[in-house]
Scaffold this motif. Structure first.
Motif, PDB file in Angstrom:
ATOM      1  N   ASP A  34     -20.086 -18.398  29.241  1.00  0.00           N
ATOM      2  CA  ASP A  34     -21.286 -17.726  28.732  1.00  0.00           C
ATOM      3  C   ASP A  34     -22.362 -18.733  28.351  1.00  0.00           C
ATOM      4  OD1 ASP A  34     -20.074 -15.294  29.082  1.00  0.00           O
ATOM      5  OD2 ASP A  34     -19.452 -15.086  26.987  1.00  0.00           O
ATOM      6  N   CYS A  65     -12.087 -26.760  27.627  1.00  0.00           N
ATOM      7  CA  CYS A  65     -12.202 -25.815  26.509  1.00  0.00           C
ATOM      8  C   CYS A  65     -12.395 -24.379  26.960  1.00  0.00           C
ATOM      9  CB  CYS A  65     -13.356 -26.227  25.590  1.00  0.00           C
ATOM     10  SG  CYS A  65     -13.010 -27.725  24.669  1.00  0.00           S
ATOM     11  N   ASP A  66     -11.832 -23.456  26.178  1.00  0.00           N
ATOM     12  CA  ASP A  66     -12.067 -22.033  26.385  1.00  0.00           C
ATOM     13  C   ASP A  66     -13.349 -21.597  25.683  1.00  0.00           C
ATOM     14  OD1 ASP A  66      -9.479 -21.525  27.698  1.00  0.00           O
ATOM     15  OD2 ASP A  66      -8.666 -22.048  25.743  1.00  0.00           O
ATOM     16  N   ARG A  67     -13.553 -22.113  24.470  1.00  0.00           N
ATOM     17  CA  ARG A  67     -14.772 -21.830  23.719  1.00  0.00           C
ATOM     18  C   ARG A  67     -15.285 -23.124  23.112  1.00  0.00           C
ATOM     19  NH1 ARG A  67     -14.928 -18.375  19.095  1.00  0.00           N
ATOM     20  NH2 ARG A  67     -12.789 -19.038  18.627  1.00  0.00           N
ATOM     21  N   LEU A 123     -21.883 -20.720  19.208  1.00  0.00           N
ATOM     22  CA  LEU A 123     -20.456 -20.417  19.214  1.00  0.00           C
ATOM     23  C   LEU A 123     -20.219 -19.454  20.366  1.00  0.00           C
ATOM     24  CD1 LEU A 123     -17.707 -20.720  17.757  1.00  0.00           C
ATOM     25  CD2 LEU A 123     -18.314 -18.684  16.433  1.00  0.00           C
ATOM     26  N   GLU A 124     -19.717 -19.982  21.485  1.00  0.00           N
ATOM     27  CA  GLU A 124     -19.662 -19.160  22.692  1.00  0.00           C
ATOM     28  C   GLU A 124     -18.527 -19.575  23.614  1.00  0.00           C
ATOM     29  OE1 GLU A 124     -23.351 -18.038  24.658  1.00  0.00           O
ATOM     30  OE2 GLU A 124     -24.418 -19.350  23.285  1.00  0.00           O
ATOM     31  N   GLU A 125     -18.172 -18.640  24.507  1.00  0.00           N
ATOM     32  CA  GLU A 125     -17.304 -18.988  25.624  1.00  0.00           C
ATOM     33  C   GLU A 125     -18.035 -20.017  26.486  1.00  0.00           C
ATOM     34  OE1 GLU A 125     -14.275 -17.596  26.232  1.00  0.00           O
ATOM     35  OE2 GLU A 125     -14.354 -16.153  24.562  1.00  0.00           O
ATOM     36  N   ILE A 126     -17.274 -20.945  27.057  1.00  0.00           N
ATOM     37  CA  ILE A 126     -17.896 -21.974  27.895  1.00  0.00           C
ATOM     38  C   ILE A 126     -18.711 -21.347  29.019  1.00  0.00           C
ATOM     39  CG2 ILE A 126     -17.363 -23.680  29.665  1.00  0.00           C
ATOM     40  CD1 ILE A 126     -17.344 -24.999  27.090  1.00  0.00           C
ATOM     41  N   GLU A 183      -5.709 -21.086  22.234  1.00  0.00           N
ATOM     42  CA  GLU A 183      -6.953 -21.475  22.893  1.00  0.00           C
ATOM     43  C   GLU A 183      -7.275 -22.933  22.582  1.00  0.00           C
ATOM     44  OE1 GLU A 183     -10.799 -19.902  21.942  1.00  0.00           O
ATOM     45  OE2 GLU A 183     -10.360 -19.688  19.805  1.00  0.00           O
ATOM     46  N   PHE A 217     -10.334 -25.078  21.590  1.00  0.00           N
ATOM     47  CA  PHE A 217     -11.662 -24.913  21.012  1.00  0.00           C
ATOM     48  C   PHE A 217     -12.304 -26.278  20.877  1.00  0.00           C
ATOM     49  CE2 PHE A 217     -14.722 -24.627  17.570  1.00  0.00           C
ATOM     50  CZ  PHE A 217     -15.353 -23.406  17.788  1.00  0.00           C
TER      51      PHE A 217
END
Length: 313
Positions: free
Chosen positions: A229, A210-212, A224-227, A45, A47
């Motif tokens: 979300d 980015c994924d998160r 601290l989250e998924e993009i 991933e 990050f």
């Protein structure tokens, strides 16, 4: 005071998350640069570690690489405890590092710099990377522009084909074309199974690749989250064009934040459901309405506002 252990005689757990932080803390006197920071970065991933200058991003990176010691808490990189010098040294051959401040020997040429790193770690991808980023290899580093130094740094960070790349402000000084090239390269590395951890204060690049994302403020992890979300939680950006100016008290609801009214145009972030907003707007003389996803810039303001950051690194 926390006692530090130089060698713990533990074997790195290569099946663990590439990066794991557990209440990682670093203090400099009265200043807390990292305050009980905890998160994991999964294999394969990208990050993004997001925050303005001084929020604590570089401190976290220096802790992960064993360049400084934590005051308390712990972290693992490729399964190696950062407090275990021997274990961390063993896994560094599989880590690519691009620091914010590049410390290349200024009197060497770019080619000599890469030769030096190649002797330590290998350079099986050197030619491939030079085709992408093209620093002037036969010139001395002291003559390089900031962007050329950055490109040389990118090549040295990836030319030994690391499993994990830790990058501090990777696109700083790059022109837009090189930034796009770097973003595409990072996405390709992720798709090939590599793990990318990079700090940035450039919101648009974090949102693109980015994924998160983790957002750090004054040394504390505040999100601290998924993009996707994070964007959803930030509400919707709305622009309403009315037939005539409207009184703010008669128009604005509790779900509307960051409201700006200029003549008959109203802009705001809507935290409720878009369908309910449309039902509400029918009572006004609306000529046009535009609803779109928020940008990370808007969400960032919720965490920082206009206050300057405190802390170090």
């Amino acid at each position: 005071m926390c006692a530090q252990t130089e060698t713990l005689d533990t074997e790195p757990d290569r099946g663990a998350s590439p990066i794991r932080l557990d209440d990682l803390t670093k203090r400099y006197g009265e200043v807390t640069a990292n305050d009980t920071v905890s998160f994991e970065v999964g294999a394969g991933e990208i990050f993004g570690y997001l925050g303005p200058n001084g929020a604590g991003k570089t401190t976290t990176i220096r802790l992960l690489l064993g360049l400084i010691k934590p005051t308390s808490g712990s972290a693992e990189v490729l399964g190696a405890d950062i407090r275990d010098r021997r274990a961390l040294t063993d896994v560094k051959a599989d880590i690519g590092y691009l620091p914010d401040s590049l410390g290349f020997e200024e009197r060497l040429t770019g080619r000599q710099v890469l030769d030096y790193f190649a002797r330590m770690r290998g350079d099986e991808r050197r030619e491939e990377l030079l085709e992408l980023f093209r620093p002037p290899l036969d010139k001395r580093v002291e003559t390089y522009s900031h962007g050329n130094k950055r490109m040389l740094g990118i090549v040295q960070a990836f030319m030994h084909d690391p499993d994990l790349a830790i990058l501090d402000e990777p696109t700083s000084g790059l022109d837009p074309l090189k930034q796009d090239r770097m973003h595409a390269f990072l996405e390709a590395e992720r798709d090939a199974g590599k793990t990318i951890f990079f700090s940035s204060h450039v919101l648009s690049e974090v949102q693109r690749v980015c994924d998160r994302v983790g957002i750090i403020r004054n040394g504390e992890l505040v999100a601290l989250e998924e993009i996707d979300d994070l964007l959803k939680r930030g509400g919707k950006r709305v622009r309403v064009q009315l037939a005539a100016p409207v009184d703010e008290s008669a128009f604005v609801t509790s779900e509307m934040i960051n409201v700006e009214i200029i003549d008959a145009t109203v802009r705001f972030t809507y935290t409720g459901k878009p369908a309910e907003l449309l039902e509400y707007l029918v009572q006004f003389a609306v000529e046009d309405v535009d609803i779109s996803d928020p940008q990370l810039d808007d969400i960032f303001k919720h965490y920082y506002g206009d206050d300057p950051p405190a802390g170090a690194g």
